[in-house]
Design a protein around this motif. Structure first.
Motif, PDB file in Angstrom:
ATOM      1  N   LEU A  11      -0.551   0.974  -1.739  1.00 11.19           N
ATOM      2  CA  LEU A  11      -1.953   1.330  -1.963  1.00 11.19           C
ATOM      3  C   LEU A  11      -2.540   0.615  -3.179  1.00 11.19           C
ATOM      4  CD1 LEU A  11      -1.797   5.161  -1.223  1.00 11.19           C
ATOM      5  CD2 LEU A  11      -2.969   3.429   0.150  1.00 11.19           C
ATOM      6  N   LYS A  12      -1.685   0.299  -4.156  1.00  8.76           N
ATOM      7  CA  LYS A  12      -2.159  -0.356  -5.367  1.00  8.76           C
ATOM      8  C   LYS A  12      -2.329  -1.863  -5.178  1.00  8.76           C
ATOM      9  CE  LYS A  12      -0.967  -1.023 -10.248  1.00  8.76           C
ATOM     10  NZ  LYS A  12       0.016  -0.713 -11.323  1.00  8.76           N
ATOM     11  N   GLN A  14      -2.209  -3.692  -2.150  1.00  2.06           N
ATOM     12  CA  GLN A  14      -2.835  -4.195  -0.922  1.00  2.06           C
ATOM     13  C   GLN A  14      -4.035  -3.353  -0.491  1.00  2.06           C
ATOM     14  OE1 GLN A  14      -0.144  -5.347   2.264  1.00  2.06           O
ATOM     15  NE2 GLN A  14       1.608  -5.331   0.851  1.00  2.06           N
ATOM     16  N   ARG A  15      -4.671  -2.741  -1.447  1.00  2.00           N
ATOM     17  CA  ARG A  15      -5.795  -1.840  -1.165  1.00  2.00           C
ATOM     18  C   ARG A  15      -6.886  -2.509  -0.338  1.00  2.00           C
ATOM     19  NH1 ARG A  15     -10.442  -1.633  -4.291  1.00  2.00           N
ATOM     20  NH2 ARG A  15     -11.674   0.300  -4.264  1.00  2.00           N
ATOM     21  N   ASP A  16      -7.321  -3.687  -0.751  1.00  2.00           N
ATOM     22  CA  ASP A  16      -8.415  -4.367  -0.055  1.00  2.00           C
ATOM     23  C   ASP A  16      -8.023  -4.777   1.363  1.00  2.00           C
ATOM     24  OD1 ASP A  16      -9.746  -4.023  -2.373  1.00  2.00           O
ATOM     25  OD2 ASP A  16      -9.792  -6.128  -2.971  1.00  2.00           O
ATOM     26  N   CYS A  19      -7.846  -1.658   3.594  1.00  2.00           N
ATOM     27  CA  CYS A  19      -9.178  -1.164   3.939  1.00  2.00           C
ATOM     28  C   CYS A  19      -9.836  -2.052   4.987  1.00  2.00           C
ATOM     29  CB  CYS A  19     -10.040  -1.108   2.674  1.00  2.00           C
ATOM     30  SG  CYS A  19     -11.596  -0.231   2.917  1.00  2.00           S
ATOM     31  N   PHE A  48     -12.990   2.975   0.419  1.00  2.00           N
ATOM     32  CA  PHE A  48     -12.324   2.597  -0.829  1.00  2.00           C
ATOM     33  C   PHE A  48     -12.099   3.822  -1.711  1.00  2.00           C
ATOM     34  CE2 PHE A  48     -13.806  -1.964  -0.358  1.00  2.00           C
ATOM     35  CZ  PHE A  48     -12.519  -2.486  -0.263  1.00  2.00           C
ATOM     36  N   LEU A  51      -9.198   5.828  -0.296  1.00  2.00           N
ATOM     37  CA  LEU A  51      -7.907   5.205  -0.568  1.00  2.00           C
ATOM     38  C   LEU A  51      -7.502   5.390  -2.023  1.00  2.00           C
ATOM     39  CD1 LEU A  51      -8.044   1.843   1.440  1.00  2.00           C
ATOM     40  CD2 LEU A  51      -6.576   3.813   1.886  1.00  2.00           C
ATOM     41  N   ASP A  52      -8.454   5.247  -2.926  1.00  2.00           N
ATOM     42  CA  ASP A  52      -8.157   5.423  -4.351  1.00  2.00           C
ATOM     43  C   ASP A  52      -7.724   6.859  -4.646  1.00  2.00           C
ATOM     44  OD1 ASP A  52      -8.794   2.795  -4.827  1.00  2.00           O
ATOM     45  OD2 ASP A  52     -10.851   3.198  -5.483  1.00  2.00           O
ATOM     46  N   ALA A  55      -4.285   7.481  -3.292  1.00  2.00           N
ATOM     47  CA  ALA A  55      -3.267   6.911  -4.181  1.00  2.00           C
ATOM     48  C   ALA A  55      -3.030   7.822  -5.389  1.00  2.00           C
ATOM     49  CB  ALA A  55      -3.708   5.523  -4.643  1.00  2.00           C
TER      50      ALA A  55
END
Length: 289
Positions: A11-12, A14-16, A19, A48, A51-52, A55
């Motif tokens: 998640l940290k 490959q976040r973009d 998403c 976004f 996801l944040d 995480a």
């Protein structure tokens, strides 16, 4: 390495990418089903943020090897607000749940494709994702159903208001057109609306039109008689219009007496009678009867 390190790292780092892949699958279906209801920019920002927060929630449970992982309050608020918003836009609950189910598939796929990961750590991460996203899916259904029930209730109240309007025809003259099935709740509502209008406008004549009432039985007649009595207690004479031949025959057989009420066959004749009663006779009422 901590038990949930694989998913935290994913998640940290490959976040973009996550998403982008997630929204690509969601939008593929949503564009076809709801082409004019979507703001991709707004959806991307929301995703976004989700996801944040996901995480952060997982980091908070990094030392917890139990499968029982609770979602954060903020994550819960994001999902509930999203679900309510989709319900108001007209989304189906299954299509709304697709948003979380697709994320679950994307995260699971990405975790499984990762190389060099400890089996126990990978298992812990997969369990955590399953647990948290399953909780979010349940929240979606719960929030969606609650929102739709609220919408239906509001629509029902609006329909009831529209179905029992009190119209000010002239100075001192009101019209209460009754349409559809009259039950106890509707009868109470249109009686209250009428009495409030009589007091507000100081109406001396009220025309009650029943042309649109399909069934004129004992219950309907009693409801209307109570309305007539209440209106006359406030000093407003009542003119009944629109009783069909079948309705008149039914009332006669039932022994219900409207002799104290002025009755006219049509609304047009009833309005003419009302105008005559307040000294505003501008038409020949004999031709209208």
């Amino acid at each position: 390495m901590k038990p949930l390190e694989p998913i935290n790292k994913l998640l940290k780092e490959q976040r973009d990418i996550l998403c982008q892949e997630w929204l690509k699958e969601v939008m593929l279906q949503w564009r076809q089903l709801y082409p004019n209801l979507l703001s991709e920019h707004e959806l991307r920002d929301q995703s976004f943020k989700l996801l944040d927060e996901l995480a952060r929630s997982l980091v908070a449970h990094s030392d917890n090897e139990s499968a029982e992982i609770k979602v954060s309050d903020e994550l819960s608020n994001i999902i509930r607000n999203m679900s309510v918003h989709r319900a108001k836009l007209g989304f189906k609950v299954a299509d709304t749940a697709l948003y979380i189910l697709t994320l679950k598939n994307v995260l699971t796929k990405s975790l499984m494709q990762g190389a060099g990961r400890n089996t126990s750590e990978l298992t812990a991460s997969l369990i955590a994702i399953d647990d948290m996203l399953d909780q979010l899916s349940i929240m979606i259904f719960d929030s969606f159903i609650s929102a739709r029930e609220e919408i239906i209730t509001q629509q029902s109240l609006s329909i009831q208001e529209l179905s029992t309007p009190v119209i000010r025809l002239w100075d001192q003259i009101l019209l209460l057109p009754l349409v559809g099935v009259i039950d106890t709740m509707r009868a109470r509502q249109f009686t209250e609306n009428l009495l409030v209008a009589i007091s507000r406008y100081e109406a001396t004549v009220t025309v009650v039109d029943v042309t649109g009432v399909p069934v004129f039985d004992t219950s309907v007649a009693r409801h209307i008689m109570k309305t007539v009595d209440a209106a006359q207690l406030l000093g407003s004479r009542v003119i009944m219009t629109g009783i069909s031949p079948e309705g008149a025959l039914t009332l006669t057989k039932l022994g219900l007496n409207f002799s104290a009420t002025i009755c006219r066959s049509t609304l047009k004749a009833g309005v003419a009678e009302a105008l005559q009663m307040i000294g505003k006779c501008i038409i020949n009422t004999k031709e209208l009867k």
